[in-house]
Design an enzyme around this catalytic site. Structure first.
Site, PDB file in Angstrom:
ATOM      1  N   ARG A 264       4.878 -25.412 -19.133  1.00 13.89           N
ATOM      2  CA  ARG A 264       3.594 -24.824 -18.714  1.00 13.89           C
ATOM      3  C   ARG A 264       2.671 -25.895 -18.136  1.00 13.89           C
ATOM      4  O   ARG A 264       1.848 -25.601 -17.264  1.00 13.89           O
ATOM      5  CB  ARG A 264       2.920 -24.158 -19.920  1.00 13.89           C
ATOM      6  CG  ARG A 264       3.638 -22.912 -20.354  1.00 13.89           C
ATOM      7  CD  ARG A 264       3.218 -22.467 -21.734  1.00 13.89           C
ATOM      8  NE  ARG A 264       3.956 -21.281 -22.139  1.00 13.89           N
ATOM      9  CZ  ARG A 264       3.939 -20.762 -23.354  1.00 13.89           C
ATOM     10  NH1 ARG A 264       3.214 -21.328 -24.309  1.00 13.89           N
ATOM     11  NH2 ARG A 264       4.642 -19.684 -23.640  1.00 13.89           N
ATOM     12  N   GLY A 360      -3.971 -11.459   8.769  1.00 14.23           N
ATOM     13  CA  GLY A 360      -3.748 -10.158   9.392  1.00 14.23           C
ATOM     14  C   GLY A 360      -2.305  -9.706   9.260  1.00 14.23           C
ATOM     15  O   GLY A 360      -1.650  -9.967   8.243  1.00 14.23           O
ATOM     16  N   GLU A 384       6.605 -17.808 -18.991  1.00  7.15           N
ATOM     17  CA  GLU A 384       6.008 -18.932 -19.736  1.00  7.15           C
ATOM     18  C   GLU A 384       4.714 -18.506 -20.425  1.00  7.15           C
ATOM     19  O   GLU A 384       3.722 -19.237 -20.434  1.00  7.15           O
ATOM     20  CB  GLU A 384       5.720 -20.103 -18.794  1.00  7.15           C
ATOM     21  CG  GLU A 384       6.953 -20.645 -18.124  1.00  7.15           C
ATOM     22  CD  GLU A 384       7.649 -21.678 -18.983  1.00  7.15           C
ATOM     23  OE1 GLU A 384       7.075 -22.093 -20.005  1.00  7.15           O
ATOM     24  OE2 GLU A 384       8.768 -22.053 -18.609  1.00  7.15           O
TER      25      GLU A 384
HETATM   26  P1  FAD Z   1       6.481  -7.945 -22.509  1.00  2.20           P
HETATM   27  O1  FAD Z   1       6.410  -8.961 -23.594  1.00  2.20           O
HETATM   28  O2  FAD Z   1       7.185  -6.675 -22.793  1.00  2.20           O
HETATM   29  O3  FAD Z   1       5.013  -7.624 -22.002  1.00  2.20           O
HETATM   30  C1  FAD Z   1       4.659  -6.468 -21.219  1.00  2.20           C
HETATM   31  C2  FAD Z   1       3.157  -6.466 -21.037  1.00  2.20           C
HETATM   32  O4  FAD Z   1       2.517  -6.333 -22.324  1.00  2.20           O
HETATM   33  C3  FAD Z   1       2.628  -7.753 -20.410  1.00  2.20           C
HETATM   34  O5  FAD Z   1       1.588  -7.453 -19.537  1.00  2.20           O
HETATM   35  C4  FAD Z   1       2.085  -8.514 -21.621  1.00  2.20           C
HETATM   36  O6  FAD Z   1       1.041  -9.421 -21.275  1.00  2.20           O
HETATM   37  C5  FAD Z   1       1.580  -7.382 -22.492  1.00  2.20           C
HETATM   38  N1  FAD Z   1       1.547  -7.747 -23.922  1.00  2.20           N
HETATM   39  C6  FAD Z   1       2.587  -8.097 -24.731  1.00  2.20           C
HETATM   40  N2  FAD Z   1       2.150  -8.389 -25.964  1.00  2.20           N
HETATM   41  C7  FAD Z   1       0.796  -8.229 -25.940  1.00  2.20           C
HETATM   42  C8  FAD Z   1      -0.240  -8.405 -26.894  1.00  2.20           C
HETATM   43  N3  FAD Z   1       0.009  -8.828 -28.156  1.00  2.20           N
HETATM   44  N4  FAD Z   1      -1.529  -8.147 -26.521  1.00  2.20           N
HETATM   45  C9  FAD Z   1      -1.798  -7.760 -25.259  1.00  2.20           C
HETATM   46  N5  FAD Z   1      -0.879  -7.565 -24.313  1.00  2.20           N
HETATM   47  C10 FAD Z   1       0.416  -7.815 -24.645  1.00  2.20           C
HETATM   48  N6  FAD Z   1      12.626 -16.436 -20.093  1.00  2.20           N
HETATM   49  C11 FAD Z   1      13.418 -17.416 -20.597  1.00  2.20           C
HETATM   50  O7  FAD Z   1      13.649 -17.479 -21.812  1.00  2.20           O
HETATM   51  N7  FAD Z   1      13.989 -18.355 -19.786  1.00  2.20           N
HETATM   52  C12 FAD Z   1      13.797 -18.353 -18.436  1.00  2.20           C
HETATM   53  O8  FAD Z   1      14.340 -19.220 -17.723  1.00  2.20           O
HETATM   54  C13 FAD Z   1      12.977 -17.310 -17.859  1.00  2.20           C
HETATM   55  N8  FAD Z   1      12.849 -17.200 -16.499  1.00  2.20           N
HETATM   56  C14 FAD Z   1      12.223 -16.092 -15.974  1.00  2.20           C
HETATM   57  C15 FAD Z   1      12.261 -15.858 -14.599  1.00  2.20           C
HETATM   58  C16 FAD Z   1      11.702 -14.701 -14.055  1.00  2.20           C
HETATM   59  C17 FAD Z   1      11.822 -14.409 -12.599  1.00  2.20           C
HETATM   60  C18 FAD Z   1      11.002 -13.793 -14.908  1.00  2.20           C
HETATM   61  C19 FAD Z   1      10.357 -12.547 -14.353  1.00  2.20           C
HETATM   62  C20 FAD Z   1      10.948 -14.017 -16.268  1.00  2.20           C
HETATM   63  C21 FAD Z   1      11.569 -15.158 -16.822  1.00  2.20           C
HETATM   64  N9  FAD Z   1      11.618 -15.350 -18.210  1.00  2.20           N
HETATM   65  C22 FAD Z   1      12.397 -16.352 -18.750  1.00  2.20           C
HETATM   66  C23 FAD Z   1      11.083 -14.318 -19.117  1.00  2.20           C
HETATM   67  C24 FAD Z   1       9.567 -14.343 -19.285  1.00  2.20           C
HETATM   68  O9  FAD Z   1       9.185 -15.443 -20.046  1.00  2.20           O
HETATM   69  C25 FAD Z   1       9.150 -12.994 -19.891  1.00  2.20           C
HETATM   70  O10 FAD Z   1       9.263 -12.027 -18.872  1.00  2.20           O
HETATM   71  C26 FAD Z   1       7.747 -13.035 -20.460  1.00  2.20           C
HETATM   72  O11 FAD Z   1       7.696 -13.802 -21.628  1.00  2.20           O
HETATM   73  C27 FAD Z   1       7.195 -11.642 -20.767  1.00  2.20           C
HETATM   74  O12 FAD Z   1       8.097 -10.905 -21.517  1.00  2.20           O
HETATM   75  P2  FAD Z   1       8.468  -9.408 -21.078  1.00  2.20           P
HETATM   76  O13 FAD Z   1       8.831  -9.431 -19.650  1.00  2.20           O
HETATM   77  O14 FAD Z   1       9.443  -8.894 -22.045  1.00  2.20           O
HETATM   78  O15 FAD Z   1       7.115  -8.605 -21.176  1.00  2.20           O
END
Ligand code: FAD
Length: 405
Positions: A264, A360, A384
């Site tokens: 981060r 644009g 992250e």
């Molecule tokens: P969720 O946790 O399901 O969240 C969904 C929504 O709910 C979000 O808006 C979130 O902010 C909100 N939310 C969740 N909990 C709360 C709360 N307590 N209060 C308020 N709002 C909340 N992960 C790895 O381990 N290694 C990697 O190399 C890696 N690379 C990535 C590359 C890409 C292209 C992407 C898209 C993701 C990658 N990630 C990786 C995963 C990434 O870290 C997760 O997508 C992220 O942590 C969010 O998890 P989630 O997608 O399951 O969303």
């Protein structure tokens, strides 16, 4: 390049050199083709060894071939790579901060010698498996687990072992990880899993070579963001790893979370690079594009946009530079990183959109960078630690009350 408050003046020679090397690399090797890679959903894999040769993977570590450059130099490197594309910076962040860092910090001497020089050179590729299909923002609820492998061993080489003839002193891993950057091209994955054979199921880090029996790394193709980056899953179906593949120096969520703090930190810097690239494209376009008999940059509405972008980006730069100072002194806390990642990525996301608008119709093409950066920022805003999660970290910092566990 935007440096309104002359931060350049405080840089040392090595810092300038690293920044300039990365900037030239991006201009020469990334910018010409990155739009096409983004459209095609491909990563310029041929650049991986070249990036190793130039010292782009974890140069802030000490020993095992890493030159131990300053945290500002490392930040500037991330900034220049992300001015090229977030996919490129993600590649370097994962390799350096999420795989080399934990091996360096928590690995055995053998693990360090086996992986750090090879990964530093780009001869081996790593990935970091924390997120699971059902557990993203709350990784501590992970289901992936390891159990002691009690079978008696007969094979000298554990990688040749079958389920019937395994060496006894290892673990069997089961579970699945998703959204893992680099997984489909990785030689090794750091898989974070609960050790069910120990009291309280602590989270441990396992070095899992991706050619082991039972490992699958399917690619995720449907992305509309971070398209110039390879993302995949990691499936673990009764995967045997020997004892010596466990990271011995850490147990518990501190392991993955400390890696995320490192990555981060790089993102806080990298986002500034993406935002700056958008600003420079918009500034140039405002001077070049004529409407109503002269350049659009003479209109106050366009100037206001540039004034706001320049100001917001300068504020993000100041935060990144201060963060580097704190890190150098050993005073950087995860909460500082949360504020910087949260603010600087939001800035890049907002400013990319304004730059896109200033371009644009041309702004929606891959001929110009803002919309590509804008799409990338949706991932960077989410991975992250989502923007929301960093908000909660800061909420706790300022009230003393945790709104999450
Ligand atoms: P969720 O946790 O399901 O969240 C969904 C929504 O709910 C979000 O808006 C979130 O902010 C909100 N939310 C969740 N909990 C709360 C709360 N307590 N209060 C308020 N709002 C909340 N992960 C790895 O381990 N290694 C990697 O190399 C890696 N690379 C990535 C590359 C890409 C292209 C992407 C898209 C993701 C990658 N990630 C990786 C995963 C990434 O870290 C997760 O997508 C992220 O942590 C969010 O998890 P989630 O997608 O399951 O969303």
């Amino acid at each position: 390049m935007l440096d309104f408050v002359n931060l350049e003046a405080d840089l040392g020679q090595e810092e300038r050199m690293i920044r300039d090397t990365a900037r030239e690399f991006v201009t020469e090797h990334v910018k010409p083709d990155i739009g096409e890679h983004f459209e095609n959903g491909t990563f310029p894999k041929e650049l991986i060894p070249k990036m190793g040769e130039l010292g782009f993977y974890a140069p802030n570590l000490e020993g095992y071939g890493s030159p131990n450059v300053s945290e500002t130099a490392y930040g500037l490197l991330m900034q220049e790579l992300e001015a090229g594309d977030s996919g490129l910076r993600s590649m370097a962040s994962v390799q350096g901060a999420l795989v080399m860092y934990p091996i360096h910090a928590y690995g055995s001497e053998e693990q360090k010698e086996e992986w750090l020089p090879a990964m530093g050179q780009g001869d081996a590729i790593g990935c970091f498996g924390l997120t699971e299909p059902e557990h993203g923002s709350n990784p501590s609820a992970m289901e992936t687990h390891a159990e002691r492998d009690s079978a008696e061993g007969t094979s000298a080489d554990p990688r040749e072992a079958t389920s019937a003839s395994r060496d006894g002193d290892g673990y069997v891993l089961n579970g699945s990880k998703t959204w893992i950057t680099n997984a489909p091209i990785a030689d090794v994955a750091i898989v974070w899993a609960r050790d069910r054979s120990a009291e309280d199921d602590p989270v441990r880090g396992f070095l899992v070579e991706t050619d082991r029996d039972g490992v699958s790394t399917n690619k995720i193709d449907e992305k509309l963001s971070l398209r110039a980056s390879i993302t995949g899953e990691i499936g673990l179906n009764n995967v045997h790893v020997p004892e010596e593949n466990v990271l011995p120096g850490v147990s518990g969520m501190k392991g993955p979370l400390s890696c995320l703090t490192q990555a981060r930190y790089g993102i806080a810097w990298g986002a500034v690079g993406a935002a700056r690239d958008c600003f420079e494209e918009a500034r140039q376009y405002a001077k070049d594009r004529d409407q109503f008999g002269g350049p659009i940059g003479r209109f106050q509405l366009q100037q206001r946009k540039l004034a706001e972008m320049g100001t917001q980006i300068t504020l993000a730069q100041l935060l990144a530079y201060r963060l580097a100072e704190l890190k150098e002194r050993g005073e950087m806390r995860p909460q500082h990183v949360s504020m910087s990642k949260r603010n600087n990525v939001r800035t890049a996301r907002d400013q990319a959109r304004i730059a896109r608008e200033m371009l644009g119709g041309n702004g929606i093409t891959t001929d110009y960078s803002p919309m590509r950066h804008m799409a990338n920022m949706e991932t960077v805003y989410t991975y992250e630690g989502t923007h929301d999660i960093h908000t909660l970290v800061l909420g706790e910092e300022f009230t003393g009350i945790a709104a999450y566990q």
